[in-house]
Design a protein around this motif. Structure first.
Motif, short mmCIF file in Angstrom:
data_model
loop_
_atom_site.label_atom_id
_atom_site.label_comp_id
_atom_site.label_asym_id
_atom_site.label_seq_id
_atom_site.Cartn_x
_atom_site.Cartn_y
_atom_site.Cartn_z
N LEU A 255 45.36 9.95 15.44
CA LEU A 255 44.53 9.57 14.57
C LEU A 255 43.84 8.32 14.57
N MET A 256 42.64 8.25 14.29
CA MET A 256 41.82 6.96 14.74
C MET A 256 40.91 6.64 13.60
N THR A 257 40.39 5.68 13.29
CA THR A 257 39.31 4.94 12.19
C THR A 257 38.63 3.73 13.05
N HIS A 258 37.44 3.44 12.64
CA HIS A 258 37.06 2.22 13.25
C HIS A 258 36.46 1.38 12.01
N PHE A 259 36.57 0.01 12.36
CA PHE A 259 36.36 -1.16 11.32
C PHE A 259 34.83 -1.62 11.42
N ALA A 260 34.26 -1.56 10.10
CA ALA A 260 32.86 -2.06 10.10
C ALA A 260 33.00 -3.68 9.98
N ARG A 261 34.00 -4.23 9.39
CA ARG A 261 33.91 -5.68 9.14
C ARG A 261 35.04 -6.53 9.56
N ALA A 262 35.66 -5.93 10.91
CA ALA A 262 36.99 -6.47 11.08
C ALA A 262 37.02 -7.80 11.50
N ASP A 263 35.87 -8.59 11.76
CA ASP A 263 35.83 -10.02 12.15
C ASP A 263 35.42 -10.80 11.04
N GLU A 264 35.73 -10.50 9.81
CA GLU A 264 35.55 -11.15 8.71
C GLU A 264 36.89 -11.03 8.02
N PRO A 265 37.68 -12.08 8.19
CA PRO A 265 39.22 -12.18 7.80
C PRO A 265 39.32 -12.17 5.88
N ASN A 266 38.15 -12.36 5.56
CA ASN A 266 38.35 -12.73 3.95
C ASN A 266 37.68 -11.34 3.10
N GLU A 267 37.35 -10.41 4.17
CA GLU A 267 36.54 -9.18 3.52
C GLU A 267 37.33 -8.18 3.00
N ALA A 268 37.35 -7.96 1.85
CA ALA A 268 38.04 -6.64 1.20
C ALA A 268 37.88 -5.55 2.22
N ALA A 269 36.78 -5.31 2.66
CA ALA A 269 36.14 -3.94 3.06
C ALA A 269 37.32 -3.47 4.15
#
Ligand SMILES: *Cc1c(COP(=O)(O)O)cnc(C)c1O
Length: 354
Positions: free
Chosen positions: A156-170
Motif C-alpha cells: 500500500l503506497m502513497t506519495h506526499f506533495a509537501r513533505a519537505d515543509e515540516p509545518n504544513e498540515a497537508a
C-alpha cells in the motif's frame, strides 16, 4: 589532456546517505535511482549499493531493464507502472515490481497472464492530486487485485506533495487520509520520500523511498542532517582576461563593471547541465576560494570573477557545486531545485571514487 569538465561521484558518500536514510526511517528502503540516478549514473550507483540496498526504484521499465542487463539482482520497483501489456510482460520476465495508480493499470494487470505472481504497489491519491486511486475506491481496487491469481504481494503506497515543509498540515492530512482508507487492509506500507523521511516519521516503517537524500542534496538544508554531497561538478579555468571599466562581458553584454575586473573563463556551460539562468553572483569556488559567476552562462563556457583571487591561473580548479559550493545555493540562485540540476548533467565525464 581532455576537457577538464568532470562530475566526480563519491560512492562512499552515496552508501553513507543510504544508510542514514534507512536508519532514520526504520524498516527497509528502496534506493530511488530513476533518471539515471538523478544524473549520477544508475548502473554504477546500483552496483555501489548492491550489497546493502533492500531494493531499487526507477520510473520506467526501460530503466529497470538497463539495471537487469547490468546484472543487478535486487527487486526493482517501477514507479510509473505499466504503459501497456509489454511492460507487464517485461515485469514478469525480469521480476520487476509494478506500481498501479489508476483503473487503466488495474485493467492491464487483470488482463496479464503470468507464470509467477506479480508484486504490485497500489498507489493512493491521498492529496497530491496527480496520480493514484481515490481513497474511496482504494479498498475495492485492492480487493480486485487480491482476487487475481497473477497478483502476489500488494504493497500500500502513497506519495506526499509537501513533505519537505515540516509545518504544513497537508502532509498530516495525507497521512490521515491514507490511514482511514487502508485501516482494514493487509500488506506493507510505503509513504516517505526524502522529505517524509526527514520530517514525517509517521510510523509507516515498512518501506522508505529515498531519492534526493541519497545524493546528499538535503531537501531541507536549513538543518544539518549529516548528508554528504555525492557529486562534485568541477572544471578548470581555460582563459584569463582583464576587463577594463565599462567593457561588457559575454552574450548580451550583461556584465559591466566600473572597476577593473579579472575574468576567468571556465570550461563548463549549459550544454553540460550548468543552469543558464544562474545570474551574476551565483557562488563558485576557484582553487577552494569562493567567488562568483559573472555575465551570462554560455553553451560550453562561463565566466567567473577572479579579481580577488590573484593566484588563480589557467588550469585552476573550479568547483561549480560540491562540498564547498552547496548545490542548493546554486539551485536557489537559478530559481530551481537541486533535483533538476543533477538530472540535467550531461556531456561531462563521470569519475567515480569510493
Ligand atoms: C521520485 C520518487 C521518490 C523519491 O523522491 P525524493 O524526493 O527524491 O526522495 C519517492 N517516491 C516516488 C513515488 C517517486 O516518484
Amino acid at each position: 589532456m581532455s576537457r577538464p569538465a568532470i562530475a566526480r561521484i563519491d560512492l562512499s558518500a552515496l552508501r553513507h546517505n543510504y544508510r542514514l536514510a534507512r536508519s532514520r526511517h526504520g524498516g527497509r528502503a528502496l534506493a530511488v535511482i530513476k533518471a539515471n540516478a538523478y544524473g549520477h549514473g544508475a548502473v554504477t550507483c546500483a552496483r555501489a549499493l548492491a550489497s546493502e540496498a533492500d531494493a531499487f526504484a526507477v520510473a520506467i521499465v526501460e530503466e529497470a531493464l538497463e539495471l537487469r542487463d547490468a546484472g543487478i539482482r535486487q527487486p526493482i520497483l517501477v514507479l510509473e507502472g505499466a504503459f501497456g501489456p509489454d511492460d507487464l510482460a517485461h515485469a514478469t520476465m525480469h521480476d520487476l515490481w509494478m506500481v498501479a495508480h489508476n483503473a487503466e493499470q488495474l485493467a492491464l494487470i487483470e488482463a496479464h497472464r503470468s507464470i509467477r505472481p506479480l508484486t504490485v504497489w497500489l498507489k493512493m491519491d491521498s492529496g497530491m492530486h496527480r496520480a493514484g486511486i481515490a481513497p474511496a475506491d482504494y479498498a475495492a481496487a485492492h480487493a480486485r487485485l487480491r482476487a487475481l491469481p497473477q497478483v502476489g504481494p500488494i504493497v500500500l503506497m502513497t506519495h506526499f506533495a509537501r513533505a519537505d515543509e515540516p509545518n504544513e498540515a497537508a502532509t498530516a492530512d495525507q497521512i490521515a487520509t491514507f490511514d482511514r482508507a487502508t485501516a482494514n487492509l493487509p500488506g506493507e506500507r510505503s509513504l516517505c520520500n526524502s522529505g517524509g523521511i526527514l520530517c514525517w516519521p509517521a510510523g509507516y516503517r515498512d518501506w522508505a523511498r529515498p531519492g534526493i537524500l541519497l545524493y546528499g542534496a538535503d531537501p531541507m538544508p536549513s538543518d544539518d542532517h549529516g548528508l554528504k554531497p555525492v557529486m562534485t561538478l568541477e572544471s578548470a579555468i581555460m582563459n584569463i582576461r582583464d576587463l577594463a571599466p565599462g567593457e561588457a562581458l559575454g552574450y548580451g553584454g550583461r556584465f559591466v563593471s566600473d572597476t577593473p575586473t579579472r575574468v576567468g573563463l571556465v570550461a563548463m556551460g549549459y550544454a553540460d547541465g550548468y543552469p543558464r539562468v544562474a545570474p551574476t553572483g551565483t557562488p563558485v569556488a576557484v582553487d577552494g576560494q569562493l567567488t562568483r559567476v559573472i555575465g551570462r552562462v554560455s553553451m560550453d563556457m562561463m565566466t567567473v570573477d577572479l579579481t580577488d583571487l590573484p593566484a588563480a591561473r589557467i588550469g585552476s580548479r573550479v568547483e561549480l557545486w560540491g562540498n564547498t559550493v552547496p548545490i542548493n545555493t546554486v539551485a536557489h540562485a537559478a530559481g530551481t531545485i537541486a533535483y533538476e540540476l543533477l538530472c540535467n548533467i550531461k556531456r561531462v565525464r563521470r569519475d567515480y571514487i569510493g
